[in-house]
Design a protein around this motif. Structure first.
Motif, PDB file in Angstrom:
ATOM      1  N   SER A  44      42.395  47.839  50.333  1.00  0.00           N
ATOM      2  CA  SER A  44      41.107  47.380  51.016  1.00  0.00           C
ATOM      3  C   SER A  44      40.409  46.655  50.251  1.00  0.00           C
ATOM      4  O   SER A  44      40.560  46.858  49.107  1.00  0.00           O
ATOM      5  CB  SER A  44      40.570  48.414  51.774  1.00  0.00           C
ATOM      6  OG  SER A  44      41.147  49.008  52.660  1.00  0.00           O
ATOM      7  N   GLU A  45      39.645  45.809  50.947  1.00  0.00           N
ATOM      8  CA  GLU A  45      38.719  44.800  50.223  1.00  0.00           C
ATOM      9  C   GLU A  45      37.535  44.937  51.229  1.00  0.00           C
ATOM     10  O   GLU A  45      37.465  45.340  52.369  1.00  0.00           O
ATOM     11  CB  GLU A  45      39.237  43.434  50.185  1.00  0.00           C
ATOM     12  CG  GLU A  45      40.373  43.452  49.059  1.00  0.00           C
ATOM     13  CD  GLU A  45      40.830  42.065  48.921  1.00  0.00           C
ATOM     14  OE1 GLU A  45      40.341  41.062  49.300  1.00  0.00           O
ATOM     15  OE2 GLU A  45      42.121  41.940  48.225  1.00  0.00           O
ATOM     16  N   GLN A  46      36.410  44.383  50.557  1.00  0.00           N
ATOM     17  CA  GLN A  46      35.056  44.136  51.367  1.00  0.00           C
ATOM     18  C   GLN A  46      35.362  43.714  52.664  1.00  0.00           C
ATOM     19  O   GLN A  46      34.570  44.014  53.681  1.00  0.00           O
ATOM     20  CB  GLN A  46      34.392  43.355  50.465  1.00  0.00           C
ATOM     21  CG  GLN A  46      32.685  43.365  51.137  1.00  0.00           C
ATOM     22  CD  GLN A  46      31.745  43.615  50.116  1.00  0.00           C
ATOM     23  OE1 GLN A  46      31.746  43.429  48.811  1.00  0.00           O
ATOM     24  NE2 GLN A  46      30.487  44.108  50.655  1.00  0.00           N
TER      25      GLN A  46
ATOM     26  N   VAL B 147      43.591  40.049  52.940  1.00  0.00           N
ATOM     27  CA  VAL B 147      43.167  40.322  51.505  1.00  0.00           C
ATOM     28  C   VAL B 147      42.980  38.939  50.851  1.00  0.00           C
ATOM     29  O   VAL B 147      43.797  38.130  50.917  1.00  0.00           O
ATOM     30  CB  VAL B 147      44.224  41.234  50.811  1.00  0.00           C
ATOM     31  CG1 VAL B 147      44.187  42.690  51.434  1.00  0.00           C
ATOM     32  CG2 VAL B 147      45.589  40.595  50.656  1.00  0.00           C
TER      33      VAL B 147
ATOM     34  N   THR C 103      42.316  39.294  47.223  1.00  0.00           N
ATOM     35  CA  THR C 103      42.753  39.319  45.941  1.00  0.00           C
ATOM     36  C   THR C 103      44.122  38.419  45.659  1.00  0.00           C
ATOM     37  O   THR C 103      44.930  38.488  46.312  1.00  0.00           O
ATOM     38  CB  THR C 103      43.257  40.646  45.637  1.00  0.00           C
ATOM     39  OG1 THR C 103      41.924  41.396  45.495  1.00  0.00           O
ATOM     40  CG2 THR C 103      43.692  41.002  44.048  1.00  0.00           C
TER      41      THR C 103
ATOM     42  N   GLY D 206      40.508  39.575  41.844  1.00  0.00           N
ATOM     43  CA  GLY D 206      39.768  39.937  43.030  1.00  0.00           C
ATOM     44  C   GLY D 206      39.245  41.372  43.069  1.00  0.00           C
ATOM     45  O   GLY D 206      39.181  41.917  41.859  1.00  0.00           O
ATOM     46  N   THR D 207      38.665  41.722  43.970  1.00  0.00           N
ATOM     47  CA  THR D 207      37.975  43.080  43.950  1.00  0.00           C
ATOM     48  C   THR D 207      38.437  43.759  45.258  1.00  0.00           C
ATOM     49  O   THR D 207      38.444  43.412  46.412  1.00  0.00           O
ATOM     50  CB  THR D 207      36.399  42.834  44.134  1.00  0.00           C
ATOM     51  OG1 THR D 207      35.745  42.207  43.070  1.00  0.00           O
ATOM     52  CG2 THR D 207      35.652  44.001  44.504  1.00  0.00           C
ATOM     53  N   LYS D 208      38.970  45.159  44.758  1.00  0.00           N
ATOM     54  CA  LYS D 208      39.156  45.975  45.767  1.00  0.00           C
ATOM     55  C   LYS D 208      38.178  46.749  46.210  1.00  0.00           C
ATOM     56  O   LYS D 208      37.358  47.303  45.355  1.00  0.00           O
ATOM     57  CB  LYS D 208      40.552  46.938  45.317  1.00  0.00           C
ATOM     58  CG  LYS D 208      41.808  45.822  45.173  1.00  0.00           C
ATOM     59  CD  LYS D 208      42.344  45.532  46.319  1.00  0.00           C
ATOM     60  CE  LYS D 208      43.451  44.442  46.208  1.00  0.00           C
ATOM     61  NZ  LYS D 208      43.834  44.134  47.900  1.00  0.00           N
TER      62      LYS D 208
ATOM     63  N   TYR E  57      34.429  50.430  44.032  1.00  0.00           N
ATOM     64  CA  TYR E  57      34.860  49.139  43.624  1.00  0.00           C
ATOM     65  C   TYR E  57      35.903  48.973  42.563  1.00  0.00           C
ATOM     66  O   TYR E  57      35.575  49.728  41.704  1.00  0.00           O
ATOM     67  CB  TYR E  57      33.778  47.927  43.336  1.00  0.00           C
ATOM     68  CG  TYR E  57      32.874  47.863  44.590  1.00  0.00           C
ATOM     69  CD1 TYR E  57      32.974  46.907  45.533  1.00  0.00           C
ATOM     70  CD2 TYR E  57      31.675  48.494  44.607  1.00  0.00           C
ATOM     71  CE1 TYR E  57      32.213  46.838  46.528  1.00  0.00           C
ATOM     72  CE2 TYR E  57      30.705  48.118  45.729  1.00  0.00           C
ATOM     73  CZ  TYR E  57      30.937  47.342  46.713  1.00  0.00           C
ATOM     74  OH  TYR E  57      30.316  47.238  47.775  1.00  0.00           O
TER      75      TYR E  57
ATOM     76  N   HIS F  77      37.342  45.983  40.491  1.00  0.00           N
ATOM     77  CA  HIS F  77      37.173  44.526  39.930  1.00  0.00           C
ATOM     78  C   HIS F  77      38.399  44.222  39.135  1.00  0.00           C
ATOM     79  O   HIS F  77      38.785  44.885  37.912  1.00  0.00           O
ATOM     80  CB  HIS F  77      35.856  44.122  39.399  1.00  0.00           C
ATOM     81  CG  HIS F  77      34.893  44.443  40.127  1.00  0.00           C
ATOM     82  ND1 HIS F  77      34.357  43.796  41.325  1.00  0.00           N
ATOM     83  CD2 HIS F  77      33.878  45.622  40.044  1.00  0.00           C
ATOM     84  CE1 HIS F  77      33.272  44.555  41.894  1.00  0.00           C
ATOM     85  NE2 HIS F  77      32.941  45.562  40.993  1.00  0.00           N
TER      86      HIS F  77
END
Lengths: 387, 375
Positions: A136-138, A147, A149, A162-164, A220, A222
Motif C-alpha cells: 500500500s501507499e498513500q 502504486v 513506487t 517511493g514511499t510505502k 511509512y 521511505h
C-alpha cells in the motif's frame, strides 16, 4: 472448476490434524502458565514476541507448509490452518513471523529463484527472519495497481524510489516485499514487479504511524533511492500484479479474518461463568457462537479448496467481509452482554482493558486486507459470471 | 436403473413439481390430473402422495440406508423448490427416529409431532401397584387422547411419529396412522399445512409403541432443527438466484440494477448470509457421520439459519422492488417459507440460548473454542 459461492462443502479435518490440535493446546497451556500469552485481541497484528516465535519454530509450527528440503515442515495447509487458528483463538503473540509465515514464505517458494529459496526459507521456518509487506501507499489503498513506487534498472540491479504506507513491523522486521512499477504501460496491471528489500539497507527511512491505542505497528517506509541487486527481484519483472493477487485468496480467508477479537468473547464467557447468567445473556453468547462456528466452516472450506488447487477468490472475499464484520459485531455485542466501561488504563489483560483494546482496534477489522466495500464488488461480479 | 445418482433423479422430480419454475413442462398449475397441483396453497393433501409416487416412479425415493449427506442435500433442494411435501420431516426426522427406536418405518410420507397427551395402558395389569399415573400395563399397548398442534403436513402424511410422555413416566415414541386422528386444517405463513390432530381414545398396539431414552427426545429436537436449517438453506439459495437474475436483467436509468454500487453492497451481503447457512448445514451434515458429535453442530445450523432469515428476506425483497412483494413474483414462495420455518421447531432465540448455556456452563475454563472446533 471454481467453487459455487453457496456451496464450499463441508470439511472434515484429518485425524492427524486433531492430534496436532491437541499438541498445540498443550503447548499453549504451558505458555499460558508461563505468562507469555495475554489473550489479547489482534495478537497477529500487535503481539510481537520473537522468543515465542522461536519456540513455535522449534516445534515445527512456523513455515510448516514449506517443503522439508527448505527447512519447512512439509505439512499441508489444513494442518497449518489448525495451528494458526489455535494460536489466534488463544490470543498468542504471533505477529513477528506472521507475514513471513503467511505470505513471504509461500511467495518465495512459488516465485523465487533457487538461491532465494535456499537463502530465506530455512531462516523463516527457524523463526529467525521476519518480513513486512510493502504494497500500500498513500494514494494506493484498495486500488493497488496505482502504486507510485518505482524501480529503475541500474548496472547491477535496481534502484527503488517511493514511499510505502501501512508497512507493519518495518521498524523491527528484517525484510519487506515491495511492489514497484518497473515499466510504464497502458495496462495499469502490467509493468509491476516485486522486490525483496533488506529493511536495514542504506537510504531506507522508517517513520512510525501510531494506531488509536498509541501502539506502533504501522509505518511509512521511505525508499529514497535504495540500491538492490538483481537477486532482489522476486519472480519475473512485470509479473508483480499476478503474483500479488494470486495470494489474496489465502490472505483474505484465513482465521485471522474472524478470530481477531475472539479472546474478548472468551474473557466474557469466563466472566459469565462466575456469575448468574440470564437467558438473554445466554442467547447473545449463543448467537455469537453460532455465527463464529458458521464463518469458520466457510473459511475452512476456502482453505480446503485452495489446498486442492481450486480457485476461490469470490469465497475468500465473502469470508473476509463476513468475518471482519463479525469481529466488530462481537465487540458491540460483548458490551451489551456485560456492560462495563472500557478502560485502556486498567490492568493489562483485565476485561475492561481488553474491551478497550478491541474497541480502539475495531475500525481496522473491515479495512485491512482489502476494504470490505470493494470486496463486495468482487463477490457480485463473481456471481454474475457464475450465473 | 438410470446412471444418474439418486440425488440427481430426485432433484429432477422436485424440479418438475416446482411451480416457481416457469419453464417446467410438467408443472400442472391446476392440479386436476392429480399430480402436483398448486402446491401448499392448493391441494396439499394430494401433493404429498403424488410427489411420493413420482419419486418412486423415477426410482428416486431414498431408502433407509441412503447416505445422510444425500438426504440433507435433497432437503435443501426441497427448500429451494418449495416442494409441497414433508420431505424434511420424513427423511431427516421421522425415519431416523423410528429406526433408532426399532419401530417399523413406513414407506410413505411421514410427519412428526410432540407434546403432552393423555396416555394410558390399554391392557391394565390389575396386579400392579397403582401410582399417580394409574396402573401398569401387561404390555406397552396404549390408548391416547389429546391434541397435537401445528403438525406439518399432517393431512398429506401416511403416519405420524409422536413423541410424548408415557404412562409410567419417561418418554415414549408412538407410530400413529394418520387416519386414526381427526384433522383440523391450519397453515403457516406460506400456506403449508400445519394441522391440528385431535386424538380421541386412539388405540396404539404394543408393536407401534417404544419407551425411549431421554437422549432420543434430544435427538428429535436437533434433527428437527437441522431439517429446518436445510430447508432454509435451500430457500436462501433460491432468494440469491432470483435476486441475481432480477438485478442483472432489470434496467433502470439506462443500466442494470446490478451496476449500481448500492445494489452490489446489499447483494453481496445477501450472498454471504446464504453461504453462511450453507456452511453451517454442511458442517452439521458432516457431523452426522460420527455418532454423538452431531448435536452441537445441528444446534449451530438451526440457530444460524433462523437468525439469517431476516436479513436474507429483507435484502431479497428490497432488491426485487415492489414486484417481489406480490404474487407476480416467485420470491414469496421462498421468503414466506423462511419466515415460517425459522420459528418452527425452535426459533433462533431458543437455539441461541441452548448454545449459550452449553458454552457458559461447560465446567469452567474456556470451553467456547473447543465446542466450536468440535474437539
Amino acid at each position: 472448476m471454481a467453487l459455487s459461492p453457496l456451496a464450499t462443502g463441508a470439511v472434515t479435518l484429518p485425524v492427524e490434524a486433531r492430534k496436532l490440535r491437541q499438541e498445540v493446546r498443550d503447548f499453549l497451556a504451558e505458555e499460558r502458565a508461563a505468562g507469555t500469552i495475554l489473550g489479547r485481541p489482534d495478537s497477529w497484528l500487535t503481539g510481537w514476541d520473537p522468543a515465542f516465535t522461536r519456540r513455535l519454530a522449534e516445534r515445527g509450527w512456523v513455515g510448516m507448509a514449506l517443503p522439508q528440503e527448505y527447512g519447512g515442515g512439509g505439512r499441508g495447509n489444513l494442518e497449518r490452518y489448525v495451528v494458526i487458528e489455535e494460536l489466534l483463538a488463544a490470543g498468542a503473540p504471533v505477529s513477528a513471523h506472521w507475514v513471513a509465515d503467511r505470505q513471504a514464505g509461500p511467495s518465495i517458494l512459488r516465485h523465487g529463484t533457487e538461491h532465494q529459496r535456499e537463502f530465506y526459507l530455512p531462516r523463516i521456518a527457524a523463526g529467525e527472519c521476519f518480513f513486512s509487506i510493502g504494497m500500500s501507499e498513500q494514494n494506493s489503498g484498495s486500488d493497488l495497481a496505482s502504486v507510485q513506487t518505482r524501480a529503475e534498472r541500474t548496472a547491477g540491479g535496481w534502484r527503488l524510489t517511493g514511499t510505502k504506507m501501512w508497512t507493519g513491523g518495518a521498524h523491527i522486521n528484517d525484510y519487506a516485499i515491495v511492489l514497484a512499477r518497473t515499466e510504464d504501460s497502458e495496462d495499469r496491471h502490467a509493468g509491476l514487479s516485486q522486490f525483496i528489500v533488506d529493511l536495514r539497507a542504506p537510504r531506507i527511512r522508517v517513520e512510525p504511524i501510531r494506531l488509536l491505542t498509541g501502539e506502533h505497528t504501522f509505518n511509512y517506509f521511505h525508499l529514497e533511492g535504495v540500491e538492490v541487486g538483481d537477486d532482489a527481484l522476486l519472480g519475473r519483472p512485470g509479473d508483480g500484479w499476478r503474483q500479488v493477487t494470486g495470494e489474496l485468496a489465502l490472505e483474505r480467508s484465513g482465521p485471522e479474518r474472524f478470530l481477531s477479537t475472539l479472546p474478548l468473547l472468551t474473557a466474557l464467557v469466563g466472566q459469565l461463568q462466575r456469575a448468574a447468567c440470564s437467558p438473554e445473556q445466554h442467547g447473545r453468547v449463543g448467537r455469537l457462537t453460532a455465527r463464529l462456528a458458521s464463518i469458520r466452516q466457510l473459511s475452512l472450506g476456502v482453505a480446503a479448496a485452495l489446498e486442492a488447487g481450486r480457485p476461490a477468490d469470490v469465497q475468500a472475499a465473502l469470508v473476509k467481509d463476513l468475518g471482519t464484520r463479525f469481529e466488530g459485531e462481537l465487540v458491540g455485542e460483548v458490551r451489551e452482554v456485560l456492560p462495563v466501561a472500557a478502560r485502556f488504563d486498567a490492568t493489562r489483560g483485565t476485561y475492561p482493558e481488553l474491551l478497550a483494546a478491541a474497541i480502539l482496534h475495531s475500525p481496522g477489522y473491515t479495512l485491512r486486507g482489502g476494504t470490505n466495500e470493494i470486496l463486495r464488488g468482487i463477490i457480485t461480479r463473481g456471481l454474475e459470471l457464475n450465473s | 436403473m438410470s446412471t444418474q445418482s439418486l440425488f440427481e433423479r430426485a432433484a429432477a422430480v422436485l424440479a418438475a413439481a416446482d411451480e416457481t419454475d416457469a419453464t417446467s413442462e410438467t408443472n400442472k398449475a391446476d392440479g386436476t390430473d392429480g399430480t402436483f397441483g398448486t402446491g401448499a396453497l392448493g391441494r396439499p393433501a394430494a401433493s404429498a402422495p403424488s410427489l411420493w409416487r413420482a419419486l418412486r416412479a423415477a426410482d428416486a425415493l431414498p431408502s433407509l440406508d441412503t447416505d445422510p449427506a444425500v438426504l440433507v442435500d435433497l432437503v435443501c433442494e426441497a427448500g429451494r423448490r418449495a416442494t409441497p411435501a414433508p420431505l424434511a420431516e420424513t427423511l431427516l426426522v421421522a425415519r431416523p427416529l423410528l429406526a433408532a427406536a426399532q419401530l417399523p418405518v413406513p414407506d410413505g410420507p411421514l410427519t412428526v409431532a410432540s407434546g403432552p397427551l393423555d396416555v394410558r395402558f390399554a391392557h391394565v395389569d390389575t396386579g400392579s401397584r397403582v401410582g399417580p399415573l394409574g396402573a401398569g400395563g401387561t404390555d406397552d399397548a396404549v390408548r391416547v387422547s389429546g391434541t397435537l398442534s401445528r403438525v406439518p403436513w399432517a393431512r398429506g402424511a401416511d403416519a405420524v411419529v409422536v413423541l410424548t410422555e408415557g404412562p409410567s413416566s419417561g418418554p415414549m415414541l408412538l407410530l400413529l396412522d394418520a387416519g386414526q386422528c381427526r384433522q383440523v386444517a391450519g397453515t403457516n405463513l406460506a400456506g403449508e399445512p400445519r394441522d391440528e390432530l385431535v386424538l380421541i381414545d386412539v388405540a396404539v398396539p404394543a408393536e407401534r409403541v417404544r419407551r425411549v431414552p431421554a437422549a432420543l427426545v434430544e435427538e428429535a429436537r436437533w434433527r428437527a432443527g437441522l431439517a429446518r436449517a436445510a430447508l432454509i438453506a435451500g430457500a436462501a439459495r433460491r432468494c440469491v438466484e432470483l435476486t441475481v437474475a432480477h438485478t442483472s436483467s432489470r434496467v433502470q436509468f439506462g443500466r442494470p440494477l446490478s451496476h449500481f454500487q448500492a445494489v452490489k453492497q446489499e447483494e453481496a451481503k445477501l450472498v454471504e448470509e446464504a453461504a453462511l447457512i450453507g456452511a453451517a448445514v454442511g458442517a452439521a451434515t458432516a457431523a452426522l457421520a460420527e455418532p454423538g458429535a452431531a448435536e452441537f453442530p445441528a444446534w449451530i445450523a438451526a440457530a444460524q439459519a433462523s437468525a439469517s432469515v431476516a436479513e436474507i428476506a429483507r435484502i431479497a425483497h428490497q432488491l426485487h422492488g415492489a414486484i417481489g412483494f406480490t404474487e407476480l413474483s416467485p420470491l414469496r414462495l421462498a421468503t414466506t417459507r423462511m419466515w415460517s420455518w425459522r420459528d418452527e421447531d425452535g426459533g433462533e432465540h431458543a437455539w441461541q440460548r441452548r448454545i449459550g448455556r452449553r458454552v457458559v456452563a461447560a465446567g469452567g475454563g474456556d470451553r467456547l473454542w473447543p465446542l466450536v472446533t468440535g474437539s
